[in-house]
Design a protein around this motif. Sequence first.
Motif, PDB file in Angstrom:
ATOM      1  N   ILE A 119       1.317  -1.287  -0.542  1.00 38.65           N
ATOM      2  CA  ILE A 119      -0.173   0.245  -0.213  1.00 38.65           C
ATOM      3  C   ILE A 119       0.860   1.182   0.302  1.00 38.65           C
ATOM      4  CG2 ILE A 119      -1.427  -1.222   0.804  1.00 38.65           C
ATOM      5  CD1 ILE A 119      -0.975   0.215   3.864  1.00 38.65           C
ATOM      6  N   SER A 120       2.409   0.785   0.112  1.00 37.41           N
ATOM      7  CA  SER A 120       2.987   2.352   0.183  1.00 37.41           C
ATOM      8  C   SER A 120       3.975   2.683  -1.474  1.00 37.41           C
ATOM      9  CB  SER A 120       3.980   1.990   1.069  1.00 37.41           C
ATOM     10  OG  SER A 120       5.297   3.081   1.410  1.00 37.41           O
ATOM     11  N   PRO A 121       3.153   3.322  -1.819  1.00 33.11           N
ATOM     12  CA  PRO A 121       4.619   3.892  -3.393  1.00 33.11           C
ATOM     13  C   PRO A 121       5.875   3.801  -2.934  1.00 33.11           C
ATOM     14  CG  PRO A 121       2.190   5.878  -3.346  1.00 33.11           C
ATOM     15  CD  PRO A 121       2.440   4.892  -1.398  1.00 33.11           C
ATOM     16  N   LEU A 122       6.053   4.023  -2.060  1.00 36.60           N
ATOM     17  CA  LEU A 122       7.802   4.338  -1.509  1.00 36.60           C
ATOM     18  C   LEU A 122       7.902   2.946  -1.769  1.00 36.60           C
ATOM     19  CD1 LEU A 122       8.076   7.195   0.617  1.00 36.60           C
ATOM     20  CD2 LEU A 122       8.151   7.032  -1.342  1.00 36.60           C
ATOM     21  N   PHE A 142      -4.649   9.014  -1.498  1.00 30.51           N
ATOM     22  CA  PHE A 142      -3.556   8.699  -1.303  1.00 30.51           C
ATOM     23  C   PHE A 142      -3.229   9.879   0.446  1.00 30.51           C
ATOM     24  CE2 PHE A 142       1.273  10.285  -0.690  1.00 30.51           C
ATOM     25  CZ  PHE A 142       1.243   9.198  -0.629  1.00 30.51           C
ATOM     26  N   SER A 143      -2.788   9.233   1.792  1.00 28.50           N
ATOM     27  CA  SER A 143      -2.606   9.656   2.540  1.00 28.50           C
ATOM     28  C   SER A 143      -1.374  10.727   1.994  1.00 28.50           C
ATOM     29  CB  SER A 143      -2.760   8.502   4.041  1.00 28.50           C
ATOM     30  OG  SER A 143      -2.468   9.477   5.279  1.00 28.50           O
ATOM     31  N   LYS A 144      -1.679  12.052   2.630  1.00 32.04           N
ATOM     32  CA  LYS A 144       0.052  13.144   2.377  1.00 32.04           C
ATOM     33  C   LYS A 144       0.643  12.359   3.886  1.00 32.04           C
ATOM     34  CE  LYS A 144      -2.318  16.408  -0.350  1.00 32.04           C
ATOM     35  NZ  LYS A 144      -2.427  17.866  -0.494  1.00 32.04           N
ATOM     36  N   ASN A 145      -0.441  12.148   5.026  1.00 36.52           N
ATOM     37  CA  ASN A 145       0.070  11.748   6.327  1.00 36.52           C
ATOM     38  C   ASN A 145       1.149  10.417   6.095  1.00 36.52           C
ATOM     39  OD1 ASN A 145      -0.627  14.698   7.140  1.00 36.52           O
ATOM     40  ND2 ASN A 145      -2.223  13.916   8.500  1.00 36.52           N
ATOM     41  N   SER A 146       0.471   9.547   6.257  1.00 29.02           N
ATOM     42  CA  SER A 146       0.176   8.544   6.503  1.00 29.02           C
ATOM     43  C   SER A 146       1.381   7.914   5.458  1.00 29.02           C
ATOM     44  CB  SER A 146      -0.345   7.285   7.121  1.00 29.02           C
ATOM     45  OG  SER A 146      -0.563   8.786   7.779  1.00 29.02           O
ATOM     46  N   GLN A 147       1.426   8.996   3.917  1.00 28.96           N
ATOM     47  CA  GLN A 147       2.285   8.088   2.600  1.00 28.96           C
ATOM     48  C   GLN A 147       1.690   7.010   2.500  1.00 28.96           C
ATOM     49  OE1 GLN A 147       5.591   9.971   1.048  1.00 28.96           O
ATOM     50  NE2 GLN A 147       3.635  11.701   1.914  1.00 28.96           N
ATOM     51  N   VAL A 148       1.108   6.502   2.734  1.00 28.35           N
ATOM     52  CA  VAL A 148       0.136   4.865   2.128  1.00 28.35           C
ATOM     53  C   VAL A 148      -1.302   5.480   1.086  1.00 28.35           C
ATOM     54  CG1 VAL A 148       1.286   3.554   3.765  1.00 28.35           C
ATOM     55  CG2 VAL A 148      -0.870   4.450   4.856  1.00 28.35           C
ATOM     56  N   THR A 149      -1.716   4.350   0.736  1.00 29.95           N
ATOM     57  CA  THR A 149      -2.721   4.236  -0.088  1.00 29.95           C
ATOM     58  C   THR A 149      -3.980   3.823   0.876  1.00 29.95           C
ATOM     59  OG1 THR A 149      -2.351   2.085  -1.251  1.00 29.95           O
ATOM     60  CG2 THR A 149      -2.219   4.611  -2.038  1.00 29.95           C
ATOM     61  N   TYR A 150      -5.536   4.150   1.272  1.00 28.90           N
ATOM     62  CA  TYR A 150      -6.300   3.480   1.917  1.00 28.90           C
ATOM     63  C   TYR A 150      -7.037   3.749   1.049  1.00 28.90           C
ATOM     64  CZ  TYR A 150      -7.029   8.316   3.137  1.00 28.90           C
ATOM     65  OH  TYR A 150      -8.367  10.006   3.326  1.00 28.90           O
ATOM     66  N   GLY A 151      -8.574   3.629   1.972  1.00 25.40           N
ATOM     67  CA  GLY A 151     -10.391   3.913   1.603  1.00 25.40           C
ATOM     68  C   GLY A 151     -10.326   2.484   1.481  1.00 25.40           C
ATOM     69  N   GLY A 152     -12.028   2.816   1.133  1.00 27.58           N
ATOM     70  CA  GLY A 152     -12.822   1.822   1.104  1.00 27.58           C
ATOM     71  C   GLY A 152     -12.119   0.634  -0.740  1.00 27.58           C
ATOM     72  N   GLN A 153     -11.396   1.284  -1.925  1.00 34.47           N
ATOM     73  CA  GLN A 153     -11.022   0.681  -2.960  1.00 34.47           C
ATOM     74  C   GLN A 153      -9.942  -0.112  -2.695  1.00 34.47           C
ATOM     75  OE1 GLN A 153     -10.201   3.581  -6.246  1.00 34.47           O
ATOM     76  NE2 GLN A 153      -9.100   1.769  -7.031  1.00 34.47           N
ATOM     77  N   VAL A 154      -9.295   0.604  -1.423  1.00 31.51           N
ATOM     78  CA  VAL A 154      -7.617   0.053  -0.993  1.00 31.51           C
ATOM     79  C   VAL A 154      -8.306  -1.863  -0.303  1.00 31.51           C
ATOM     80  CG1 VAL A 154      -5.829  -0.283   0.853  1.00 31.51           C
ATOM     81  CG2 VAL A 154      -6.314   1.741  -1.452  1.00 31.51           C
ATOM     82  N   ILE A 155      -9.679  -1.642   0.609  1.00 30.17           N
ATOM     83  CA  ILE A 155     -10.010  -2.062   1.499  1.00 30.17           C
ATOM     84  C   ILE A 155     -10.564  -3.269   0.648  1.00 30.17           C
ATOM     85  CG2 ILE A 155     -11.676  -2.727   3.271  1.00 30.17           C
ATOM     86  CD1 ILE A 155     -11.104  -0.133   4.776  1.00 30.17           C
ATOM     87  N   THR A 156     -11.237  -2.736  -0.607  1.00 30.14           N
ATOM     88  CA  THR A 156     -12.188  -3.946  -1.079  1.00 30.14           C
ATOM     89  C   THR A 156     -10.789  -5.190  -2.379  1.00 30.14           C
ATOM     90  OG1 THR A 156     -13.752  -2.421  -1.859  1.00 30.14           O
ATOM     91  CG2 THR A 156     -13.375  -3.994  -3.308  1.00 30.14           C
TER      92      THR A 156
END
Length: 248
Positions: A119-122, A142-156
């Motif tokens: 879930i991390s582009p880095l 994309f969470s600017k704070n955590s530097q990871v992708t998140y949300g319903g699409q990711v969980i799906t």
Amino acid sequence: MLKKERHDFIMRQINLHNRVLTSDLVQLLTVSEDTIRRDLQELADEGLLFKVHGGALSKSYHSSFDDSTVYARDSKIIIAKKATNLITDGMVVLTGGGTTILEFVKQLPKNIEATFFTISPLVAVELAKYNNIEVILIGGLFSKNSQVTYGGQVITQLAELKADLCLMGTSAIHPEQGLTDTYWEINQLKKAMLAASKKTAVLCISEKLDIALRLRVCPIGSISYLITELDQDHESLTGYRDKEVNIL
């Protein structure tokens, strides 16, 4: 409390948890919100952190390619080397983000053959340097704070995955309270990652042991491996051994 003591406390919280909320610091330090805002601005002006809306971010967490700013890097390298022993050819691995996971990727054997979901582009960029690793970046908000992708699409997407092993960092772990976090979206994301994996390894510097935050991710029994820089028989790990967590 003197200003220097407040600044030292804030920086310790930043280094341990990668980010802090102004509201939390107000409660922990029992000072006004204006005082905390001034403290954060002064620390930002000194180049020690990034001030953002509602709080601040660790400089190392926000600039993960700059090894010189990584907090406790020597400890994280020890953890990373231990974690690589869990990876074998042909595995399907799911990773979170953060500086410890990045150190883990850098320590992987050069010829390892595996499939990595992240879930991390880095982390994806670092994994792409390996010729025999297939890299799949799970996309979403994309969470600017955590530097990871998140949300319903990711969980799906995670719900369709069954990885052999999940590797994740943490802000806090406790033998009784389990794995916890401060942010709702990260809490939900970690729960989905756990559900998407047969086994889970938590990579954690010892300073984060025996800490509990506001939101519970999972009980300690849901974690397969706890990897720290400490020796396996260190007294600080007694509570986790009693819970039958595999300590590396």
